[in-house]
Motif scaffolding. Structure first.
Motif, PDB file in Angstrom:
ATOM      1  N   HIS A 193      -9.488  74.028 113.129  1.00  0.00           N
ATOM      2  CA  HIS A 193      -8.538  72.999 113.538  1.00  0.00           C
ATOM      3  C   HIS A 193      -8.476  72.912 115.063  1.00  0.00           C
ATOM      4  CE1 HIS A 193      -5.037  70.390 113.595  1.00  0.00           C
ATOM      5  NE2 HIS A 193      -4.479  71.233 114.464  1.00  0.00           N
ATOM      6  N   PHE A 194      -8.499  71.682 115.569  1.00  0.00           N
ATOM      7  CA  PHE A 194      -8.379  71.422 117.001  1.00  0.00           C
ATOM      8  C   PHE A 194      -7.213  70.476 117.236  1.00  0.00           C
ATOM      9  CE2 PHE A 194     -12.871  72.527 116.549  1.00  0.00           C
ATOM     10  CZ  PHE A 194     -13.024  73.463 117.561  1.00  0.00           C
ATOM     11  N   ASP A 195      -6.551  70.645 118.378  1.00  0.00           N
ATOM     12  CA  ASP A 195      -5.494  69.718 118.777  1.00  0.00           C
ATOM     13  C   ASP A 195      -6.072  68.434 119.369  1.00  0.00           C
ATOM     14  OD1 ASP A 195      -3.434  71.550 118.074  1.00  0.00           O
ATOM     15  OD2 ASP A 195      -3.778  72.622 119.959  1.00  0.00           O
ATOM     16  N   LEU A 196      -7.180  68.550 120.087  1.00  0.00           N
ATOM     17  CA  LEU A 196      -7.789  67.409 120.759  1.00  0.00           C
ATOM     18  C   LEU A 196      -9.301  67.519 120.651  1.00  0.00           C
ATOM     19  CD1 LEU A 196      -7.606  64.889 122.630  1.00  0.00           C
ATOM     20  CD2 LEU A 196      -7.560  66.461 124.574  1.00  0.00           C
ATOM     21  N   VAL A 197      -9.947  66.425 120.252  1.00  0.00           N
ATOM     22  CA  VAL A 197     -11.393  66.384 120.116  1.00  0.00           C
ATOM     23  C   VAL A 197     -11.907  65.156 120.864  1.00  0.00           C
ATOM     24  CG1 VAL A 197     -13.349  66.130 118.537  1.00  0.00           C
ATOM     25  CG2 VAL A 197     -11.408  67.567 117.906  1.00  0.00           C
ATOM     26  N   VAL A 198     -12.916  65.333 121.697  1.00  0.00           N
ATOM     27  CA  VAL A 198     -13.562  64.244 122.429  1.00  0.00           C
ATOM     28  C   VAL A 198     -14.968  64.082 121.884  1.00  0.00           C
ATOM     29  CG1 VAL A 198     -14.435  63.487 124.671  1.00  0.00           C
ATOM     30  CG2 VAL A 198     -12.183  64.552 124.512  1.00  0.00           C
ATOM     31  N   VAL A 199     -15.339  62.856 121.528  1.00  0.00           N
ATOM     32  CA  VAL A 199     -16.679  62.542 121.036  1.00  0.00           C
ATOM     33  C   VAL A 199     -17.311  61.558 122.009  1.00  0.00           C
ATOM     34  CG1 VAL A 199     -18.046  61.620 119.145  1.00  0.00           C
ATOM     35  CG2 VAL A 199     -15.967  62.918 118.654  1.00  0.00           C
ATOM     36  N   ASP A 200     -18.373  61.963 122.677  1.00  0.00           N
ATOM     37  CA  ASP A 200     -19.027  61.173 123.726  1.00  0.00           C
ATOM     38  C   ASP A 200     -20.509  60.994 123.351  1.00  0.00           C
ATOM     39  OD1 ASP A 200     -19.767  59.942 126.043  1.00  0.00           O
ATOM     40  OD2 ASP A 200     -19.518  61.689 127.341  1.00  0.00           O
ATOM     41  N   SER A 201     -20.896  59.849 122.831  1.00  0.00           N
ATOM     42  CA  SER A 201     -20.116  58.674 122.555  1.00  0.00           C
ATOM     43  C   SER A 201     -20.319  58.254 121.101  1.00  0.00           C
ATOM     44  CB  SER A 201     -20.537  57.541 123.487  1.00  0.00           C
ATOM     45  OG  SER A 201     -21.864  57.149 123.177  1.00  0.00           O
ATOM     46  N   ARG A 260      -4.317  65.754 111.591  1.00  0.00           N
ATOM     47  CA  ARG A 260      -3.378  65.705 112.718  1.00  0.00           C
ATOM     48  C   ARG A 260      -4.058  66.151 114.010  1.00  0.00           C
ATOM     49  NH1 ARG A 260       0.595  62.677 112.690  1.00  0.00           N
ATOM     50  NH2 ARG A 260       1.829  64.067 114.018  1.00  0.00           N
ATOM     51  N   THR A 261      -5.286  65.697 114.174  1.00  0.00           N
ATOM     52  CA  THR A 261      -6.061  66.010 115.373  1.00  0.00           C
ATOM     53  C   THR A 261      -6.217  64.744 116.207  1.00  0.00           C
ATOM     54  OG1 THR A 261      -7.299  67.764 114.269  1.00  0.00           O
ATOM     55  CG2 THR A 261      -8.284  66.813 116.235  1.00  0.00           C
ATOM     56  N   ALA A 262      -5.903  64.814 117.477  1.00  0.00           N
ATOM     57  CA  ALA A 262      -6.110  63.669 118.367  1.00  0.00           C
ATOM     58  C   ALA A 262      -7.591  63.554 118.700  1.00  0.00           C
ATOM     59  CB  ALA A 262      -5.291  63.826 119.646  1.00  0.00           C
ATOM     60  N   VAL A 263      -8.168  62.387 118.457  1.00  0.00           N
ATOM     61  CA  VAL A 263      -9.592  62.147 118.667  1.00  0.00           C
ATOM     62  C   VAL A 263      -9.759  61.073 119.732  1.00  0.00           C
ATOM     63  CG1 VAL A 263     -11.741  61.366 117.613  1.00  0.00           C
ATOM     64  CG2 VAL A 263     -10.185  62.839 116.322  1.00  0.00           C
ATOM     65  N   VAL A 264     -10.586  61.357 120.730  1.00  0.00           N
ATOM     66  CA  VAL A 264     -10.918  60.393 121.781  1.00  0.00           C
ATOM     67  C   VAL A 264     -12.391  60.023 121.623  1.00  0.00           C
ATOM     68  CG1 VAL A 264     -11.014  59.925 124.254  1.00  0.00           C
ATOM     69  CG2 VAL A 264      -9.207  61.397 123.331  1.00  0.00           C
ATOM     70  N   LEU A 265     -12.653  58.746 121.379  1.00  0.00           N
ATOM     71  CA  LEU A 265     -14.007  58.233 121.220  1.00  0.00           C
ATOM     72  C   LEU A 265     -14.418  57.500 122.480  1.00  0.00           C
ATOM     73  CD1 LEU A 265     -13.676  56.739 117.610  1.00  0.00           C
ATOM     74  CD2 LEU A 265     -14.446  59.026 118.248  1.00  0.00           C
ATOM     75  N   VAL A 266     -15.581  57.801 123.005  1.00  0.00           N
ATOM     76  CA  VAL A 266     -16.122  57.094 124.167  1.00  0.00           C
ATOM     77  C   VAL A 266     -16.998  55.953 123.653  1.00  0.00           C
ATOM     78  CG1 VAL A 266     -17.521  57.261 126.253  1.00  0.00           C
ATOM     79  CG2 VAL A 266     -16.042  59.165 125.569  1.00  0.00           C
ATOM     80  N   GLY A 267     -16.773  54.749 124.164  1.00  0.00           N
ATOM     81  CA  GLY A 267     -17.537  53.586 123.741  1.00  0.00           C
ATOM     82  C   GLY A 267     -18.252  52.936 124.912  1.00  0.00           C
ATOM     83  N   HIS A 268     -19.479  52.495 124.666  1.00  0.00           N
ATOM     84  CA  HIS A 268     -20.222  51.758 125.683  1.00  0.00           C
ATOM     85  C   HIS A 268     -19.683  50.337 125.788  1.00  0.00           C
ATOM     86  CE1 HIS A 268     -23.890  54.625 124.993  1.00  0.00           C
ATOM     87  NE2 HIS A 268     -22.880  55.208 125.628  1.00  0.00           N
ATOM     88  N   VAL A 269     -20.033  49.653 126.860  1.00  0.00           N
ATOM     89  CA  VAL A 269     -19.616  48.271 127.065  1.00  0.00           C
ATOM     90  C   VAL A 269     -20.849  47.393 127.204  1.00  0.00           C
ATOM     91  CG1 VAL A 269     -17.422  48.890 128.143  1.00  0.00           C
ATOM     92  CG2 VAL A 269     -19.445  48.585 129.569  1.00  0.00           C
ATOM     93  N   THR A 270     -20.647  46.104 126.905  1.00  0.00           N
ATOM     94  CA  THR A 270     -21.724  45.128 127.045  1.00  0.00           C
ATOM     95  C   THR A 270     -21.765  44.604 128.478  1.00  0.00           C
ATOM     96  OG1 THR A 270     -20.220  43.366 126.318  1.00  0.00           O
ATOM     97  CG2 THR A 270     -21.501  44.491 124.623  1.00  0.00           C
ATOM     98  N   LYS A 271     -22.672  43.662 128.732  1.00  0.00           N
ATOM     99  CA  LYS A 271     -22.813  43.117 130.082  1.00  0.00           C
ATOM    100  C   LYS A 271     -21.558  42.398 130.558  1.00  0.00           C
ATOM    101  CE  LYS A 271     -27.845  42.540 129.848  1.00  0.00           C
ATOM    102  NZ  LYS A 271     -28.971  41.576 129.907  1.00  0.00           N
ATOM    103  N   ASP A 272     -20.794  41.790 129.631  1.00  0.00           N
ATOM    104  CA  ASP A 272     -19.584  41.074 130.035  1.00  0.00           C
ATOM    105  C   ASP A 272     -18.348  41.969 130.017  1.00  0.00           C
ATOM    106  OD1 ASP A 272     -19.519  41.417 127.354  1.00  0.00           O
ATOM    107  OD2 ASP A 272     -18.967  39.348 126.845  1.00  0.00           O
ATOM    108  N   GLY A 273     -18.535  43.276 129.871  1.00  0.00           N
ATOM    109  CA  GLY A 273     -17.421  44.207 129.969  1.00  0.00           C
ATOM    110  C   GLY A 273     -16.682  44.480 128.680  1.00  0.00           C
ATOM    111  N   GLN A 274     -17.137  43.933 127.537  1.00  0.00           N
ATOM    112  CA  GLN A 274     -16.480  44.167 126.267  1.00  0.00           C
ATOM    113  C   GLN A 274     -17.029  45.428 125.608  1.00  0.00           C
ATOM    114  OE1 GLN A 274     -13.904  42.248 125.317  1.00  0.00           O
ATOM    115  NE2 GLN A 274     -14.190  41.072 127.191  1.00  0.00           N
TER     116      GLN A 274
END
Length: 454
Positions: free
Chosen positions: A165-173, A207-221
């Motif tokens: 169990h983790f309190d915070l998990v970061v997934v890149d990306s 009940r683990t906080a997950v942070v997902l890193v997402g790439h962006v397109t050319k127009d910033g979306q």
């Protein structure tokens, strides 16, 4: 013969079609439909004959619901944007341009949270563990008890997170993950949607906080299907202009806090440094104010921020005058120029107009209209504004100066940084430390600026 469970998903917008077509009917993109095999989501049960289904149990709004607990990360600017800390069981999507510092920010967040006693895991699908350790060593975070892993298989990641169990998990990306239950390749719409859905489901269940890193397109979306943004609880964007060390963390969606909140950082050799007083940073050094500069008292989220608008009006050397704007909406600039021409008698038809927001900050507030107009008039008349004057107000198409919200907070921030004058619409609140000059129409503001009467 086509398979009954085959669908065609658009790789640009994520829309699903029953049959293949050359153009997506949802986003009008060409040659973006890719065949995918639809499958029942993992964990979903098939309907059973004869099974009795329970009905919905409704509740009222009168029941008291406690505030969700928070996990303080130790990075105050990050906690501010999240609403006071990370909520256990929440899913956060962080996006930004390549090289802006997303991985650096999250490494600092996880390290500080781990030093505060939280159980933290950092899973990277783009970097090796040695690279992450090297970056942590440069930032002085090598002693932080963060669990590291380099993996792209969704099945292996889920099994590891279920064992411990983790309190915070970061997934890149999230674009690098792949699920062996799908035939599509990593980064496709189906893979991104499935992997994000499984991680969000795990966050709610464990009940683990997950942070997902997402790439962006050319127009910033955010790249991938828009459904991913609806799955998560918060969507944060990390912004920064090339050539500037400043980075802005902005919340576009937040189920546990305010939207449009910002956190300000400065990139340095040892990582990101929090900026507690962004107004002093964006204003730069003091001194005599030049013609074409106006200080705008704005509001970013819940924080008042002072920033300088710089304008240059010069004769055009070509037949078509140029309009260039950085840090502000070009359509808004065109409207302000039209009002100045129609209501105040200024002629910009043979003039090049350049407008810049100093410091790399992007302003989206309508209250900046009067500051932009003041900078333009100051440049056109070569009449600088007073050194201790701030400007704010919205301009209507009729030339009227309309009132804006939170005027008291704007004046308080201006007084704190040594400003003693304000050019603004009529105010209902008066701040004793700042002398306000009220204008009802743009013509009055132009007259005061050109004649240096405040």
């Amino acid at each position: 013969m086509a398979r009954d469970n085959a669908v065609y998903a658009c790789q640009a917008c994520g829309a699903v079609h029953a049959k293949w077509a050359g153009q997506c009917s949802a986003c009008n993109a060409w040659n973006t439909l890719v065949e995918e095999v639809s499958a029942r989501p993992p964990g979903a049960l098939a309907p059973t004959k004869g099974a009795r289904r329970q009905g919905l149990a409704f509740e009222t709004l009168e029941a008291e619901t406690p505030e969700p607990p928070r996990i303080p990360t130790g990075i105050e600017e990050f906690d501010r944007v999240c609403g006071g800390g990370v909520v256990p069981g929440s899913a956060i999507l962080l996006s930004g341009d390549p090289g802006v510092g997303k991985s650096t920010l999250l490494l600092q967040v996880t390290a500080q949270a781990a030093l505060r006693g939280a159980s933290v895991a950092y899973i990277s699908g783009e970097e090796a563990i040695e690279q992450i350790r090297s970056r942590a060593g440069r930032m002085g975070l090598a002693q932080a008890p963060v669990k590291l892993a380099a993996e792209t298989s969704l099945r292996d990641i889920l099994e590891a997170l279920k064992r411990e169990h983790f309190d915070l998990v970061v997934v890149d990306s999230v674009q690098t993950l792949w699920s062996d239950a799908l035939e599509a390749g990593p980064g496709s719409v189906a893979q991104v949607r499935a992997c994000a859905g499984e991680l969000v489901r795990l966050a709610k269940k464990r009940r683990t906080a997950v942070v997902l890193v997402g790439h962006v397109t050319k127009d910033g979306q955010v790249a991938g299907p828009r459904v991913v943004e609806h799955m998560v609880d918060a969507v944060l964007s990390f912004e920064g202009e090339r050539g500037y060390p400043f980075r802005i963390l902005r919340a576009g969606k937040n189920r546990f806090g305010a939207t449009d909140e910002i956190g300000v950082f400065e990139m340095g050799d040892s990582g990101l440094r929090e900026v507690r007083n962004p107004s002093a940073l964006f204003l730069g050094e003091g001194g005599e104010r030049a013609a074409g500069a106006a200080v705008f008292a704005g509001i970013e989220g819940s924080r008042p921020v002072l920033v300088e608008f710089q304008a240059l009006v010069a004769p055009s050397a070509y037949g078509t005058p140029r309009r260039a704007v950085v840090g502000w909406d070009s359509g808004r600039l065109a409207m302000v120029l039209a009002v100045l021409e129609a209501r105040c008698g200024f002629g910009f038809g043979d003039q090049d107009v350049y407008l810049n927001v100093a410091g790399g900050l992007r302003i989206n507030e309508p209250a900046a209209d009067l500051a932009a107009a003041a900078a333009l008039v100051s440049s056109a008349t070569d009449m600088p504004l007073p050194q201790g004057c701030v400007v704010f107000g919205e301009i209507s198409l009729s030339g009227e100066i309309r009132a804006v919200g939170r005027a008291e907070a704007r004046l308080r921030e201006a007084q704190k940084l040594g400003f003693d004058q304000a050019l603004s619409p009529p105010l209902t609140v008066k701040d004793k430390g700042v002398r306000t000059t009220s204008v009802n129409r743009l013509t009055e503001a132009v007259e005061r600026i050109s004649q240096n009467r405040y």
